[in-house]
Design an enzyme around this catalytic site. Sequence first.
Site, PDB file in Angstrom:
ATOM      1  N   TYR A  23       0.792  -1.229   0.000  1.00 20.82           N
ATOM      2  CA  TYR A  23       0.000   0.000   0.000  1.00 20.82           C
ATOM      3  C   TYR A  23       0.829   1.286   0.000  1.00 20.82           C
ATOM      4  CZ  TYR A  23      -3.744  -3.276   1.024  1.00 20.82           C
ATOM      5  OH  TYR A  23      -4.639  -4.325   0.953  1.00 20.82           O
ATOM      6  N   HIS A 100      -8.272   2.636  -5.852  1.00 20.68           N
ATOM      7  CA  HIS A 100      -7.549   1.677  -5.012  1.00 20.68           C
ATOM      8  C   HIS A 100      -6.063   1.932  -5.144  1.00 20.68           C
ATOM      9  CE1 HIS A 100     -11.130  -0.577  -4.196  1.00 20.68           C
ATOM     10  NE2 HIS A 100     -11.424  -0.511  -5.473  1.00 20.68           N
TER      11      HIS A 100
HETATM   12  O1  CA2 Z   1      -5.743  -1.210  -2.768  1.00 19.09           O
HETATM   13  C1  CA2 Z   1      -6.622  -0.640  -2.099  1.00 19.09           C
HETATM   14  O2  CA2 Z   1      -6.706   0.585  -2.000  1.00 19.09           O
HETATM   15  C2  CA2 Z   1      -7.631  -1.486  -1.327  1.00 19.09           C
HETATM   16  O3  CA2 Z   1      -8.903  -0.820  -1.373  1.00 19.09           O
HETATM   17  C3  CA2 Z   1      -7.108  -1.544   0.103  1.00 19.09           C
HETATM   18  C4  CA2 Z   1      -7.917  -2.456   1.016  1.00 19.09           C
HETATM   19  C5  CA2 Z   1      -8.135  -3.819   0.390  1.00 19.09           C
HETATM   20  O4  CA2 Z   1      -9.012  -4.586   1.201  1.00 19.09           O
HETATM   21  C6  CA2 Z   1      -8.705  -3.719  -1.008  1.00 19.09           C
HETATM   22  O5  CA2 Z   1      -8.825  -5.020  -1.535  1.00 19.09           O
HETATM   23  C7  CA2 Z   1      -7.813  -2.878  -1.899  1.00 19.09           C
HETATM   24  C8  CA2 Z   1      -7.208  -2.646   2.349  1.00 19.09           C
HETATM   25  C9  CA2 Z   1      -6.834  -1.408   3.067  1.00 19.09           C
HETATM   26  C10 CA2 Z   1      -6.026  -1.818   4.265  1.00 19.09           C
HETATM   27  O6  CA2 Z   1      -5.022  -0.884   4.455  1.00 19.09           O
HETATM   28  C11 CA2 Z   1      -3.993  -1.246   5.250  1.00 19.09           C
HETATM   29  C12 CA2 Z   1      -3.064  -0.273   5.470  1.00 19.09           C
HETATM   30  C13 CA2 Z   1      -1.967  -0.562   6.243  1.00 19.09           C
HETATM   31  C14 CA2 Z   1      -1.815  -1.800   6.801  1.00 19.09           C
HETATM   32  C15 CA2 Z   1      -2.751  -2.785   6.580  1.00 19.09           C
HETATM   33  C16 CA2 Z   1      -3.860  -2.498   5.792  1.00 19.09           C
END
Ligand code: CA2
Length: 146
Positions: A23, A100
Site C-alpha cells: 500500500y 484503489h
Molecule cells: O488497494 C486498495 O486501496 C484497497 O482498497 C485496500 C484495502 C483492500 O481490502 C482492497 O482489496 C484494496 C485494504 C486497506 C487496508 O489498508 C492497510 C493499510 C496498512 C496496513 C494494513 C492495511
Amino acid sequence: MHAILILHGPNLNLLGLREPEIYGSQTLDEINALLSDLAAELGVSVHPRQSNSEGQLIELIHEARGWAAGIVCNAAGYTHTSVALRDAITAVNLPTVEVHLSNIYKREEFRQRSLIAPVCIGTISGFGAQSYLLGLRALVAHFDQR
Ligand code: CA2
C-alpha cells in the site's frame, strides 16, 4: 467551487504503518495533503473522511447529498462485500470515482470483484497514492465535460 468528498474505508487509517510493500509508505494524512494541494490547483475543495464502520461510511455518503458535487471513494475491504455501500452510492446519485492503491485485478480472486464499480463513473487501481490524485483529476474532468 465544487466540493468533493474523499471517502477512505476500513483500515486505511493504518496506511504507512504496515504493509508498505502493498500500500506504499505514505500515511493517510500525507495523501490527504497531496489531495488538498491538487484541489487548490484544480479550483475545487476536498473534504477527506475515514471510517472503519460500514454504517458510518453510508451516513457520510447520505450527508454528502446535501453539500458535495461528487465523491472519490476507496471503500477498501467493503469494495468486495458491501451491497449497502453500493446502494448508498446509487441512492445519492453523486458522480463517484472508485480508487484503489493496489491493483485489485492482480491480487487474490476475492479482491478482483468490486460491487462498487458498476455504480461509479470509473475506477483507478494500482497507482498507490497517485490513484487518489488521478481519481480527483478524473472527477473534475467529468464536471468540466457536463
Ligand atoms: O488497494 C486498495 O486501496 C484497497 O482498497 C485496500 C484495502 C483492500 O481490502 C482492497 O482489496 C484494496 C485494504 C486497506 C487496508 O489498508 C492497510 C493499510 C496498512 C496496513 C494494513 C492495511
